[in-house]
Motif scaffolding. Structure first.
Motif, PDB file in Angstrom:
ATOM      1  N   MET A 102     -22.724   6.122  11.207  1.00 45.97           N
ATOM      2  CA  MET A 102     -22.489   5.029  10.056  1.00 45.97           C
ATOM      3  C   MET A 102     -22.358   4.502   8.690  1.00 45.97           C
ATOM      4  O   MET A 102     -20.977   4.226   8.258  1.00 45.97           O
ATOM      5  N   LYS A 103     -22.967   6.264   8.217  1.00 40.63           N
ATOM      6  CA  LYS A 103     -22.563   6.301   6.604  1.00 40.63           C
ATOM      7  C   LYS A 103     -21.311   7.085   6.835  1.00 40.63           C
ATOM      8  O   LYS A 103     -20.628   7.066   5.752  1.00 40.63           O
ATOM      9  N   LYS A 104     -20.607   7.250   7.716  1.00 39.97           N
ATOM     10  CA  LYS A 104     -19.688   8.627   7.275  1.00 39.97           C
ATOM     11  C   LYS A 104     -18.145   7.227   7.695  1.00 39.97           C
ATOM     12  O   LYS A 104     -17.136   7.344   6.828  1.00 39.97           O
ATOM     13  N   HIS A 105     -18.579   5.864   8.069  1.00 41.64           N
ATOM     14  CA  HIS A 105     -17.338   5.907   8.467  1.00 41.64           C
ATOM     15  C   HIS A 105     -17.947   3.809   8.433  1.00 41.64           C
ATOM     16  O   HIS A 105     -17.407   3.059   8.495  1.00 41.64           O
ATOM     17  N   ALA A 106     -18.821   3.694   7.218  1.00 39.83           N
ATOM     18  CA  ALA A 106     -19.725   2.874   6.553  1.00 39.83           C
ATOM     19  C   ALA A 106     -17.948   1.425   6.273  1.00 39.83           C
ATOM     20  O   ALA A 106     -17.992   0.697   6.292  1.00 39.83           O
ATOM     21  N   ALA A 107     -17.461   2.169   4.962  1.00 37.74           N
ATOM     22  CA  ALA A 107     -16.438   0.701   5.479  1.00 37.74           C
ATOM     23  C   ALA A 107     -15.085   0.240   6.978  1.00 37.74           C
ATOM     24  O   ALA A 107     -15.286  -0.686   6.550  1.00 37.74           O
ATOM     25  N   LEU A 108     -15.010   1.570   7.610  1.00 36.89           N
ATOM     26  CA  LEU A 108     -14.916   0.837   8.445  1.00 36.89           C
ATOM     27  C   LEU A 108     -14.778   0.051   9.611  1.00 36.89           C
ATOM     28  O   LEU A 108     -14.442  -0.963   9.641  1.00 36.89           O
ATOM     29  N   LEU A 109     -16.445   0.707   9.893  1.00 37.18           N
ATOM     30  CA  LEU A 109     -16.964  -0.215  10.405  1.00 37.18           C
ATOM     31  C   LEU A 109     -17.206  -1.399   9.897  1.00 37.18           C
ATOM     32  O   LEU A 109     -16.593  -2.314  10.918  1.00 37.18           O
ATOM     33  N   SER A 110     -17.444  -1.958   8.746  1.00 42.45           N
ATOM     34  CA  SER A 110     -17.429  -3.305   7.756  1.00 42.45           C
ATOM     35  C   SER A 110     -16.462  -3.517   8.721  1.00 42.45           C
ATOM     36  O   SER A 110     -16.534  -5.514   8.791  1.00 42.45           O
ATOM     37  N   ARG A 111     -15.314  -3.271   8.198  1.00 42.73           N
ATOM     38  CA  ARG A 111     -14.138  -3.815   8.943  1.00 42.73           C
ATOM     39  C   ARG A 111     -13.789  -4.363  10.104  1.00 42.73           C
ATOM     40  O   ARG A 111     -13.048  -5.144   9.857  1.00 42.73           O
ATOM     41  N   VAL A 112     -14.334  -3.682  11.310  1.00 39.92           N
ATOM     42  CA  VAL A 112     -13.882  -3.599  12.233  1.00 39.92           C
ATOM     43  C   VAL A 112     -14.916  -4.529  12.779  1.00 39.92           C
ATOM     44  O   VAL A 112     -15.008  -5.815  13.292  1.00 39.92           O
ATOM     45  N   GLU A 113     -16.404  -4.896  11.893  1.00 41.07           N
ATOM     46  CA  GLU A 113     -17.154  -6.163  12.076  1.00 41.07           C
ATOM     47  C   GLU A 113     -16.497  -7.982  11.705  1.00 41.07           C
ATOM     48  O   GLU A 113     -16.839  -8.268  12.053  1.00 41.07           O
ATOM     49  N   GLN A 114     -15.895  -7.079  10.700  1.00 45.78           N
ATOM     50  CA  GLN A 114     -15.810  -8.594   9.658  1.00 45.78           C
ATOM     51  C   GLN A 114     -14.792  -9.513  10.720  1.00 45.78           C
ATOM     52  O   GLN A 114     -14.558 -10.284  10.765  1.00 45.78           O
ATOM     53  N   GLN A 115     -13.717  -8.293  11.100  1.00 48.49           N
ATOM     54  CA  GLN A 115     -12.932  -9.073  11.800  1.00 48.49           C
ATOM     55  C   GLN A 115     -13.231  -8.932  13.669  1.00 48.49           C
ATOM     56  O   GLN A 115     -12.890 -10.676  14.282  1.00 48.49           O
TER      57      GLN A 115
END
Length: 270
Positions: A102-115
């Motif tokens: 979750m820390k390593k891919h925080a930005a990516l996960l935020s984009r996925v959750e938003q979309q």
């Protein structure tokens, strides 16, 4: 292991057959394996698979008896209580690993959750529970595995359709044949998609023109979220037992114990 609950997926994912339009495949199961492959090849060609892909996919193919042995062992239901099952699947080491992801891919996960509207904690819980974030995706040739199961008459219709979808993945060049490997029932990638789900829900989230659920973390996470979103996930709503989102998770896995464990795992990551 990731294989413990594979059997419960087949009913949950049966609706994805609509991705393969037209009448059902009907190569005769049982009997001579080579004759079955020849008949299936003709039907695959009629559904748009090129002769080159068919020749490549089926070159030197033989049935795999170990796949059938494993398939026979998968009958039955969970024997453990939820508490016992969750204890074996959501230990401290696995939770710590998921938190690191979750820390390593925080930005990516935020984009996925938003979309897609699916909580990042649940996406990472699925990713970790299925393959320990890609560490254990299986090592079996998918086309051989699916051909073996399709030739067997117990669930030939299901696996003939999955075999056709695997050839479609090869034809789309999402994965080369040497990368079309996975688990004992034909699951592929870091969150273990059956080939028909790969075709229907796969998302090219890294924008390279291909859906790669083995090596592209953006594609893996977005495709996982897309499966749930497409099947009715309610953004911002809870997903514990008794909620609509908990029922949507049936499309991932019908087992109530498995879904409760995913929810519990996701809670540890908040």
């Amino acid at each position: 292991m990731m294989f413990v609950t594979l059997w419960v997926r087949f009913a949950a994912l049966s609706f994805v057959f609509c991705v393969l339009a037209g009448p059902a495949l009907a190569a005769q199961c049982g009997g001579d394996f080579n004759a079955f492959i020849a008949n299936f090849s003709r039907e695959a060609a009629a559904k748009g698979i090129s002769q080159g892909v068919i020749a490549q996919g089926f070159a030197g193919i033989t049935p795999d008896p170990k796949v059938l042995e494993f398939d026979r062992r998968q009958r039955g239901t969970f024997k453990k209580s939820w508490e016992d099952y969750a204890r074996t699947r959501v230990g401290p080491a696995r939770v710590n690993r998921a938190k690191q992801m979750m820390k390593k891919h925080a930005a990516l996960l935020s984009r996925v959750e938003q979309q897609f509207g699916v909580p990042k904690e649940l996406i990472v819980a699925i990713w970790t529970m299925e393959t320990d974030n890609g560490a254990d995706m299986g090592k079996l040739p998918i086309i051989r595995t699916l051909a073996t199961l399709a030739h067997d008459c117990r669930r030939t219709d299901l696996f003939q359709r999955e075999l056709l979808a695997a050839l479609q993945i090869l034809q789309r060049q999402d994965l080369p044949l040497k990368e079309l490997i996975g688990a004992y029932a034909g699951e592929i990638g870091q969150t273990q998609f059956l080939p028909s789900s790969y075709i229907k829900y796969g998302v090219d989230f890294d924008g390279n023109g291909h859906v790669d659920l083995r090596r592209s973390v953006p594609d893996v996470l977005a495709s996982t979220a897309n499966l749930l979103r497409t099947n009715g996930w309610q953004r911002g709503q809870p997903f514990n037992m008794g909620t609509q989102n908990f029922e949507v998770m049936r499309e991932w896995n019908r087992s109530e114990i498995y879904r409760r464990t995913l929810h519990y795992f996701a809670e540890q990551l908040q």
